[in-house]
Design a protein around this motif. Structure first.
Motif, PDB file in Angstrom:
ATOM      1  N   TYR A   1      12.095  18.454  37.406  1.00 39.42           N
ATOM      2  CA  TYR A   1      11.098  19.142  36.875  1.00 39.42           C
ATOM      3  C   TYR A   1      10.102  18.089  36.570  1.00 39.42           C
ATOM      4  CZ  TYR A   1      15.143  22.123  36.070  1.00 39.42           C
ATOM      5  OH  TYR A   1      16.336  22.950  36.179  1.00 39.42           O
TER       6      TYR A   1
ATOM      7  N   ARG B   1      10.290  16.007  21.472  1.00 42.88           N
ATOM      8  CA  ARG B   1      10.470  14.557  22.072  1.00 42.88           C
ATOM      9  C   ARG B   1      10.218  13.835  20.731  1.00 42.88           C
ATOM     10  NH1 ARG B   1      11.260  18.734  25.497  1.00 42.88           N
ATOM     11  NH2 ARG B   1      10.560  18.130  27.811  1.00 42.88           N
ATOM     12  N   ALA B   2      11.161  12.672  20.926  1.00 47.15           N
ATOM     13  CA  ALA B   2      11.117  11.553  19.922  1.00 47.15           C
ATOM     14  C   ALA B   2      10.124  10.434  20.506  1.00 47.15           C
ATOM     15  CB  ALA B   2      12.496  10.987  19.869  1.00 47.15           C
ATOM     16  N   TYR B   3       9.189   9.761  19.290  1.00 46.12           N
ATOM     17  CA  TYR B   3       8.582   8.744  19.693  1.00 46.12           C
ATOM     18  C   TYR B   3       8.593   7.841  18.600  1.00 46.12           C
ATOM     19  CZ  TYR B   3       6.748  11.527  23.337  1.00 46.12           C
ATOM     20  OH  TYR B   3       6.996  12.339  24.800  1.00 46.12           O
TER      21      TYR B   3
ATOM     22  N   LYS C   1       4.129   6.487  27.139  1.00 46.61           N
ATOM     23  CA  LYS C   1       3.895   6.343  28.647  1.00 46.61           C
ATOM     24  C   LYS C   1       3.837   7.635  29.306  1.00 46.61           C
ATOM     25  CE  LYS C   1       6.082   4.572  32.578  1.00 46.61           C
ATOM     26  NZ  LYS C   1       7.505   4.375  33.364  1.00 46.61           N
TER      27      LYS C   1
ATOM     28  N   LEU D   1       5.677  16.894  27.952  1.00 48.52           N
ATOM     29  CA  LEU D   1       4.719  16.603  26.915  1.00 48.52           C
ATOM     30  C   LEU D   1       3.986  15.189  27.056  1.00 48.52           C
ATOM     31  CD1 LEU D   1       3.859  16.723  24.026  1.00 48.52           C
ATOM     32  CD2 LEU D   1       5.866  15.942  23.242  1.00 48.52           C
ATOM     33  N   SER D   2       4.534  14.218  27.844  1.00 49.78           N
ATOM     34  CA  SER D   2       4.128  12.882  27.696  1.00 49.78           C
ATOM     35  C   SER D   2       2.837  12.743  28.535  1.00 49.78           C
ATOM     36  CB  SER D   2       5.142  11.746  28.237  1.00 49.78           C
ATOM     37  OG  SER D   2       5.497  11.987  29.566  1.00 49.78           O
TER      38      SER D   2
ATOM     39  N   THR E   1       2.949   5.112  20.802  1.00 44.99           N
ATOM     40  CA  THR E   1       2.554   4.676  22.186  1.00 44.99           C
ATOM     41  C   THR E   1       3.057   5.493  23.210  1.00 44.99           C
ATOM     42  OG1 THR E   1       1.968   2.702  21.094  1.00 44.99           O
ATOM     43  CG2 THR E   1       2.359   2.600  23.449  1.00 44.99           C
TER      44      THR E   1
END
Ligand SMILES: Cc1cc2nc3c(=O)[nH]c(=O)nc-3n(C[C@H](O)[C@H](O)[C@H](O)COP(=O)(O)OP(=O)(O)OC[C@H]3O[C@@H](n4cnc5c(N)ncnc54)[C@H](O)[C@@H]3O)c2cc1C
Length: 326
Positions: free
Chosen positions: A136, A107-109, A125, A140-141, A123
């Motif tokens: 589903y 996942r990109a952040y 959410k 990860l978040s 940061t």
């Protein structure tokens, strides 16, 4: 080859699966690559979570120590995180892979930090699971959007992305318009800090139109208001609040509703040179697929609204950079 540097391991990324699907990055990159500053490429880094800060009821910031020698990124770029590195998610990831029939990818952040700061900050959410709508639960978040990783090791991959201010921006415009919603403020916060705190582009004025449901959803609230006060000659912050009766109670720069062409044009000095950096949720690829299957159009989200406003203002695609989180 793996290069060991203090507590940080960097290795070239060769895994074809470690790319998040969905973002509009490649399309963006083709339009803006000529003016984007050069980056050093992508490496894996072993870091440690050294601070967790609760920003709002569902959003946390994590400071990640990757070593001072590894902060060679450009404000506005993002890192990628593999959910399967965390033992508590590994089984869930395999289970979801079985259900979905495909691999769970990184996942990109976006980085909330600017390169002059000592740690990488993300940061996040914590996404909800609406069992009526979502096929589903989010993987990860919910873990990142908490303090559960405090003092834990974390492997991050970076740095990527062209959502950056070009070095020659002052020769192109006097105003950057930041159009952001919710956690879409993250990369724009990095752009603001990088320019204002280092006085990198002294002739540039920043106008941010930040949309949230409520006052309590404003991320970086105190720091953001302090920034607007400290740099008032160069930074104007306009808050749009969608789910409160009278947002004006919070201050003179608070308004009710979503951005419209009429509202945005009030803050644009010269649309013919304006540069726009917009970040927020868009219709997801899953919603697009469902719309195609059912024939029921997907509901437009923040970024679709922004695209329509910029079309009205005749801001061509070369002057509009976007980061899409949907
Ligand atoms: C460049 C970029 C920068 C970003 N920066 C940030 C940031 O700064 N902060 C932030 O909070 N987020 C950011 N994001 C979003 C982030 O990458 C994640 O998408 C988000 O955190 C959700 O991940 P998750 O693992 O929790 O949810 P996921 O497991 O990815 O699930 C999310 C949703 O998708 C649905 N879904 C998943 N797989 C399928 C499928 N096969 N079919 C149908 N539906 C499916 C799920 O039901 C769920 O509702 C960014 C995204 C991009 C592209």
């Amino acid at each position: 080859m793996i290069i060991m540097e203090s507590n940080v391991t960097r290795a070239p990324n060769t895994d074809p699966f470690t790319t998040q699907e969905g973002p509009v990055i490649s399309e963006e990159a083709s339009l803006i690559s000529q003016e984007a500053p050069k980056t050093k490429g992508v490496s894996l880094m072993n870091g440690k979570v050294v601070k967790c800060v609760k920003e709002t009821h569902d959003t946390w910031s994590l400071d990640i120590d990757v070593g001072a020698e590894n902060l060679d990124y450009i404000a506005g770029q993002f890192i990628s995180i593999d959910p399967k590195q965390f033992p508590e998610l590994e089984r869930w990831a395999r289970f979801l892979e079985k259900l979905k029939g495909k691999r769970e990818v990184v996942r990109a952040y976006s980085l909330a930090s600017a390169p002059h700061e000592p740690y990488l900050t993300i940061t996040v959410k914590a996404e909800e699971y609406w069992d009526e709508e979502d096929p589903y639960p989010p993987l990860l978040s919910p873990l990142l959007g908490s303090d559960l990783l405090m003092d834990r090791a974390i492997e991050v991959q970076g740095y990527t992305g062209h959502y950056v201010l070009p070095e020659d921006i002052e020769s192109k415009t006097e105003q950057v318009l930041h159009m952001v919603a919710g956690s879409g403020i993250v990369p724009n916060w990095a752009l603001l800090k990088d320019d204002l705190e280092n006085n990198r582009f002294p002739s540039l004025k920043h106008t941010m139109i930040y949309t949230n449901k409520t006052f309590g959803d404003i991320i970086y609230r105190d720091a953001l208001f302090a920034m607007a006060e400290k740099y008032k000659e160069r930074f104007e912050l306009i808050n749009l609040i969608t789910r409160e009766e009278d947002p004006a109670v919070h201050g003179p720069n608070f308004f009710k509703g979503r951005p419209s062409t009429e509202f945005v044009s009030r803050y644009v000095s010269d649309a013919s040179t304006l540069r726009v950096y917009a970040c927020g949720a868009a219709i997801t690829k899953y919603a697009k697929k469902k719309a195609k299957e059912t024939g029921v159009p997907a509901t437009p989200r923040f970024m679709e609204g922004v695209a329509s406003i910029l079309k009205d203002l005749e801001i061509d695609r070369k002057r509009f950079k976007k980061e899409v989180y949907g």
